[in-house]
Design a protein around this motif. Structure first.
Motif, PDB file in Angstrom:
ATOM      1  N   THR A   9       6.560   1.640   7.221  1.00  0.00           N
ATOM      2  CA  THR A   9       6.624   2.070   5.882  1.00  0.00           C
ATOM      3  C   THR A   9       7.364   0.757   5.049  1.00  0.00           C
ATOM      4  N   PRO A  10       6.880   0.796   3.891  1.00  0.00           N
ATOM      5  CA  PRO A  10       7.207  -0.298   2.966  1.00  0.00           C
ATOM      6  C   PRO A  10       8.844  -0.569   2.521  1.00  0.00           C
ATOM      7  N   MET A  11       9.334  -1.321   2.366  1.00  0.00           N
ATOM      8  CA  MET A  11      10.593  -1.583   2.194  1.00  0.00           C
ATOM      9  C   MET A  11      10.908  -1.215   0.616  1.00  0.00           C
ATOM     10  N   ASN A  33       5.671  -6.715   3.960  1.00  0.00           N
ATOM     11  CA  ASN A  33       6.288  -5.458   3.394  1.00  0.00           C
ATOM     12  C   ASN A  33       5.915  -4.571   4.269  1.00  0.00           C
ATOM     13  N   CYS A  34       4.642  -3.894   4.392  1.00  0.00           N
ATOM     14  CA  CYS A  34       4.239  -2.842   5.082  1.00  0.00           C
ATOM     15  C   CYS A  34       3.862  -2.990   6.580  1.00  0.00           C
ATOM     16  N   GLY A  35       3.405  -4.179   6.876  1.00  0.00           N
ATOM     17  CA  GLY A  35       3.013  -4.457   8.213  1.00  0.00           C
ATOM     18  C   GLY A  35       1.701  -4.022   8.554  1.00  0.00           C
ATOM     19  N   SER A  36       1.186  -3.217   7.614  1.00  0.00           N
ATOM     20  CA  SER A  36      -0.253  -2.714   8.015  1.00  0.00           C
ATOM     21  C   SER A  36      -1.479  -3.585   7.350  1.00  0.00           C
ATOM     22  N   GLY A  37      -1.065  -4.008   5.911  1.00  0.00           N
ATOM     23  CA  GLY A  37      -2.347  -4.701   5.333  1.00  0.00           C
ATOM     24  C   GLY A  37      -2.377  -6.167   6.001  1.00  0.00           C
ATOM     25  N   PRO A  38      -3.796  -6.877   5.735  1.00  0.00           N
ATOM     26  CA  PRO A  38      -3.961  -8.153   6.101  1.00  0.00           C
ATOM     27  C   PRO A  38      -3.485  -8.913   5.142  1.00  0.00           C
ATOM     28  N   LEU A  39      -2.713 -10.106   5.767  1.00  0.00           N
ATOM     29  CA  LEU A  39      -1.924 -11.246   4.955  1.00  0.00           C
ATOM     30  C   LEU A  39      -3.095 -12.214   4.518  1.00  0.00           C
ATOM     31  N   LEU A  40      -3.721 -12.387   5.336  1.00  0.00           N
ATOM     32  CA  LEU A  40      -4.854 -13.568   5.136  1.00  0.00           C
ATOM     33  C   LEU A  40      -6.198 -13.122   5.099  1.00  0.00           C
ATOM     34  N   ARG A  41      -7.076 -13.721   4.228  1.00  0.00           N
ATOM     35  CA  ARG A  41      -8.381 -13.547   4.398  1.00  0.00           C
ATOM     36  C   ARG A  41      -8.996 -14.662   4.626  1.00  0.00           C
ATOM     37  N   THR A  51      -3.586  -4.917   0.533  1.00  0.00           N
ATOM     38  CA  THR A  51      -4.495  -3.804   0.296  1.00  0.00           C
ATOM     39  C   THR A  51      -4.156  -2.344   0.413  1.00  0.00           C
ATOM     40  N   VAL A  52      -2.914  -2.338   1.095  1.00  0.00           N
ATOM     41  CA  VAL A  52      -2.249  -1.392   1.694  1.00  0.00           C
ATOM     42  C   VAL A  52      -1.129  -0.959   0.544  1.00  0.00           C
ATOM     43  N   CYS A  53       0.092  -1.452   0.467  1.00  0.00           N
ATOM     44  CA  CYS A  53       1.135  -1.398  -0.328  1.00  0.00           C
ATOM     45  C   CYS A  53       1.182  -1.987  -1.581  1.00  0.00           C
ATOM     46  N   ASP A  54       0.103  -2.608  -1.994  1.00  0.00           N
ATOM     47  CA  ASP A  54       0.072  -3.555  -3.461  1.00  0.00           C
ATOM     48  C   ASP A  54       1.164  -4.457  -3.527  1.00  0.00           C
TER      49      ASP A  54
END
Length: 135
Positions: A9-11, A33-41, A51-54
């Protein structure tokens, strides 16, 4: 409300941001923040937003820090190992140079994006370089 490293869950913006989960998420190359979306491309390019929590990620200022820390870690890991291998086995210098060159490059390539992610997680948790918003 306590958050664990596995919490997805985002903080909320007003709570203190825990350092260890943020750095662990960054180490895994996920959004701090959320631990789900990718940090790096790609290999080292940071996404502008999650891409998950904006969460905006373009604020980071990793610059040369990850490269410096990678060199520091690889040097401190490999130097004693080189000494031990040379003392016990006495390999030919060329064999040893090739073997440890490959090991240093491989370890550096493995660590660099992870250390960059952890550094970005640190910056996010400490609200550095625009990650804090108006707080």
């Amino acid at each position: 409300m306590a958050h664990t490293a596995l919490d997805q869950t985002p903080m909320p913006a007003t709570e203190d941001r825990p350092l260890k989960p943020a750095m662990w998420r960054g180490w895994r190359r996920c959004c701090p923040n959320c631990g789900s979306g990718p940090l790096l491309r790609g290999y080292l390019k940071v996404n502008n937003t999650c891409t998950v929590c904006d969460q905006e990620l373009f604020h980071h200022r990793a610059d040369d820090g990850p490269a410096y820390l990678t060199i520091l870690v690889v040097g401190h890991l490999m130097a004693p190992f080189i000494h031990i291998v040379y003392s016990k086995f006495r390999p030919e210098p060329l064999v040893m140079a090739i073997m440890f060159s490959i090991g240093c490059v491989a370890l550096s390539l493995y660590l660099l994006p992870r250390i960059k992610g952890a550094l970005i997680g640190f910056q996010w948790a400490k609200r550095m370089h625009g990650f804090g918003g108006k707080a």
